[in-house]
Enzyme design. Sequence first.
Site, mmCIF file in Angstrom:
data_model
loop_
_atom_site.group_PDB
_atom_site.id
_atom_site.type_symbol
_atom_site.label_atom_id
_atom_site.label_comp_id
_atom_site.label_asym_id
_atom_site.label_seq_id
_atom_site.Cartn_x
_atom_site.Cartn_y
_atom_site.Cartn_z
ATOM 1 N N ASP A 152 0.847 -1.203 0.000
ATOM 2 C CA ASP A 152 0.000 0.000 0.000
ATOM 3 C C ASP A 152 0.875 1.243 0.000
ATOM 4 O OD1 ASP A 152 -3.257 0.142 1.028
ATOM 5 O OD2 ASP A 152 -2.116 2.025 0.997
ATOM 6 N N ASN A 194 -5.989 -4.715 -6.040
ATOM 7 C CA ASN A 194 -7.168 -4.150 -5.381
ATOM 8 C C ASN A 194 -7.069 -2.645 -5.141
ATOM 9 O OD1 ASN A 194 -9.481 -4.173 -3.236
ATOM 10 N ND2 ASN A 194 -7.680 -3.431 -2.132
ATOM 11 N N TYR A 200 -13.634 7.221 -13.313
ATOM 12 C CA TYR A 200 -13.563 6.009 -12.476
ATOM 13 C C TYR A 200 -14.106 4.818 -13.262
ATOM 14 C CZ TYR A 200 -14.399 2.766 -8.587
ATOM 15 O OH TYR A 200 -14.398 1.662 -7.762
ATOM 16 N N LYS A 253 -12.128 1.428 -14.529
ATOM 17 C CA LYS A 253 -12.549 0.079 -14.155
ATOM 18 C C LYS A 253 -12.923 -0.738 -15.401
ATOM 19 C CE LYS A 253 -11.837 0.302 -9.758
ATOM 20 N NZ LYS A 253 -10.835 -0.555 -9.123
ATOM 21 N N THR A 310 -16.988 0.903 2.926
ATOM 22 C CA THR A 310 -15.558 1.014 3.265
ATOM 23 C C THR A 310 -15.241 2.510 3.407
ATOM 24 O OG1 THR A 310 -14.771 1.351 1.008
ATOM 25 C CG2 THR A 310 -15.042 -0.952 1.703
ATOM 26 N N THR A 318 -16.378 4.717 0.497
ATOM 27 C CA THR A 318 -17.788 5.089 0.314
ATOM 28 C C THR A 318 -18.373 5.711 1.581
ATOM 29 O OG1 THR A 318 -18.362 2.818 0.889
ATOM 30 C CG2 THR A 318 -18.262 3.340 -1.447
#
Length: 244
Positions: free
Chosen positions: A37, A85, A149, A153, A184, A187
Site C-alpha cells: 500500500d 485491489n 472512475y 474500471k 468502506t 464510500t
Amino acid sequence: MGKLDRKVAIITGGASGIGECMVDLFAQEGAIVIAADINEAALERASQKTNVHGMKLNVASDEDWQALAKEVSERFGKIDILVNNAGISSEKPFAETDAQDWQKMLSINGFGPFAGMKHVAPYMAARNKGSIVNISSYTALIGQGFNPYSASKGAVRALSKAAATTFGRQGVRVNAIFPGIVETPMTQALSTSKDLLGRLIQATPLQRLGQAIDIAQAALFLASDDSSYITGSELVVDGGYSAQ
Ligand SMILES: NC(=O)c1ccc[n+]([C@@H]2O[C@H](COP(=O)([O-])OP(=O)(O)OC[C@H]3O[C@@H](n4cnc5c(N)ncnc54)[C@H](O)[C@@H]3O)[C@@H](O)[C@H]2O)c1
C-alpha cells in the site's frame, strides 16, 4: 487445513477497506500475505498481524512494482497470488474533470493492475502456476455517472480478459471481480446521507449494501485452487444491482 496453506499472496491496497479484509482472510486461510500500500502509517498496523508483511508500494510506479516483485520472490521464494485491489475514486462532475484528474485515475486504477501483472506474472509463469485477481467495479458494467472512475474500471475489465489469454498457457489464471457498493472508507460519504443510503439499499435486489467480506470471499475463491479451471471470468458481487 486452510484454502491457501503456504501460498504467498500480494494484495495491493491491503491497508484499508476491502484489501484489509482480504489480507485478514487470506492469512487466516494459511497464506503468507504481503499487504502492499502507499499508506505507510496504515501498513504499520497491518504488519503487526500474524503472517502479514506490510510493504510500501505506489501501484502507479513501474519501478516500485519491479522492486516489490523481486523482493517478495527473493524473500519468500515464490509468488502464488496477486490481487490488484488498490484504487481511488472520484465523484467530480464530468465538466469539472480535467486532464490531470483523468491521468491520475487511469494511472492508479488502470496502469497499476497492468504493471502489477507485467512484473509479477513472470515469477508465476516460471513455476507454471499462479492466480491473479483484479478488482474492477459494477460501474464498468452499467452507467453510474462516475466517468473517469468507470473508464478506469472498464480498462481493468478488458485488461483482465486479455491477460487471461496472454498468461493461460503459462499456467497463470486471471479473473476479475465486480463489486457493487461496499461499505468502506472509500464510500464513507454515503453513510452521511440516510436518504441516499436508503435509496441504494432499496434499489438492490438483495436489500443491503456490500460488506468487505463479501468481496474478500469471492477473491479467496478465485485465488485458491478451488477455481483451478477458471480464467478470464467476471464475478459480479453486487447483490444483483447491475442485473436489473
Ligand atoms: N467500496 C466500494 O463500494 C467499491 C465498489 C467497487 C469497486 N471498489 C474497488 O475496490 C478496491 C478497494 O476499495 P475500498 O473501498 O476498499 O477503498 P479504500 O479507499 O478503503 O482502500 C483503498 C486502498 O488503496 C490504497 N491506495 C490508493 N492509491 C494507491 C496507490 N497509488 N498505490 C498503492 N495503494 C494505493 C489506499 O491507501 C487504501 O489503503 C478499489 O479498487 C475500488 O475501486 C470499491
